[in-house]
Design a protein around this motif. Sequence first.
Motif, PDB file in Angstrom:
ATOM      1  N   GLY A 100      30.406  33.081  49.366  1.00  9.08           N
ATOM      2  CA  GLY A 100      29.249  33.171  48.478  1.00  9.08           C
ATOM      3  C   GLY A 100      27.966  33.415  49.242  1.00  9.08           C
ATOM      4  O   GLY A 100      27.129  34.224  48.829  1.00  9.08           O
ATOM      5  N   ALA A 125      36.185  35.918  42.926  1.00  7.89           N
ATOM      6  CA  ALA A 125      35.745  35.215  44.134  1.00  7.89           C
ATOM      7  C   ALA A 125      36.818  34.266  44.650  1.00  7.89           C
ATOM      8  O   ALA A 125      36.975  34.097  45.872  1.00  7.89           O
ATOM      9  CB  ALA A 125      34.452  34.453  43.845  1.00  7.89           C
ATOM     10  N   THR A 183      24.471  32.868  43.579  1.00  6.51           N
ATOM     11  CA  THR A 183      23.289  32.870  42.719  1.00  6.51           C
ATOM     12  C   THR A 183      22.179  31.990  43.286  1.00  6.51           C
ATOM     13  O   THR A 183      21.000  32.297  43.122  1.00  6.51           O
ATOM     14  CB  THR A 183      23.629  32.427  41.285  1.00  6.51           C
ATOM     15  N   SER A 200      31.781  29.855  45.032  1.00  4.44           N
ATOM     16  CA  SER A 200      31.259  31.115  45.575  1.00  4.44           C
ATOM     17  C   SER A 200      30.185  31.712  44.677  1.00  4.44           C
ATOM     18  O   SER A 200      29.136  32.150  45.157  1.00  4.44           O
ATOM     19  CB  SER A 200      32.387  32.134  45.754  1.00  4.44           C
ATOM     20  N   VAL A 201      30.429  31.742  43.389  1.00  5.09           N
ATOM     21  CA  VAL A 201      29.465  32.326  42.451  1.00  5.09           C
ATOM     22  C   VAL A 201      28.178  31.497  42.421  1.00  5.09           C
ATOM     23  O   VAL A 201      27.070  32.047  42.441  1.00  5.09           O
ATOM     24  CB  VAL A 201      30.082  32.462  41.037  1.00  5.09           C
ATOM     25  N   TRP A 239      34.080  36.623  37.323  1.00  7.08           N
ATOM     26  CA  TRP A 239      33.567  36.676  38.697  1.00  7.08           C
ATOM     27  C   TRP A 239      34.110  35.527  39.541  1.00  7.08           C
ATOM     28  O   TRP A 239      34.381  35.699  40.728  1.00  7.08           O
ATOM     29  CB  TRP A 239      32.047  36.681  38.705  1.00  7.08           C
ATOM     30  N   SER A 240      34.294  34.367  38.932  1.00 11.00           N
ATOM     31  CA  SER A 240      34.866  33.232  39.655  1.00 11.00           C
ATOM     32  C   SER A 240      36.319  33.503  40.029  1.00 11.00           C
ATOM     33  O   SER A 240      36.771  33.145  41.119  1.00 11.00           O
ATOM     34  CB  SER A 240      34.770  31.957  38.827  1.00 11.00           C
ATOM     35  N   LYS A 243      31.238  34.708  33.884  1.00 12.63           N
ATOM     36  CA  LYS A 243      31.326  33.682  34.925  1.00 12.63           C
ATOM     37  C   LYS A 243      32.769  33.452  35.337  1.00 12.63           C
ATOM     38  O   LYS A 243      33.079  33.357  36.520  1.00 12.63           O
ATOM     39  CB  LYS A 243      30.728  32.360  34.440  1.00 12.63           C
TER      40      LYS A 243
END
Length: 123
Positions: free
Chosen positions: A100, A49, A28, A23-24, A45-46, A42
């Motif tokens: 994402g 997500a 991006t 997703s991250v 956020w992962s 990272k």
Amino acid sequence: MAFPDLAVNAIYTILCLVPGFISVKTLTYIGDLDTDMSEFEKSTWSFIASGVSLSVTYFAYVAWTTVTTGRFVLIRSLDITWIEVVTIYPVLLLVAAVVGYLSAKVFVRTLGNPTGPRPENVQ
């Protein structure tokens, strides 16, 4: 021969975090964001997500069972085997990519692209 509990937990942890990384990365890439996140950011956020992707997949399962059985039960127990995990995992990865993609579209639509020119500055 059975795996030790620690090995099984490590496998489940990795399997649960991969959708968040997808997703991250999708966010991006689609959002064309140039981010300099630390490994901690990272991972955080992962993790978030992954929770979103797992939740969306779970509620899709609840909706599916509601339609097929005609009974709405919000909290269902999930006692799944390895075969079911292998079967459902590609669906979870697809949901992660969609999460994402949608997040990137919402992010760029609401905040603009921070690495590109601002719409008010383009002539």
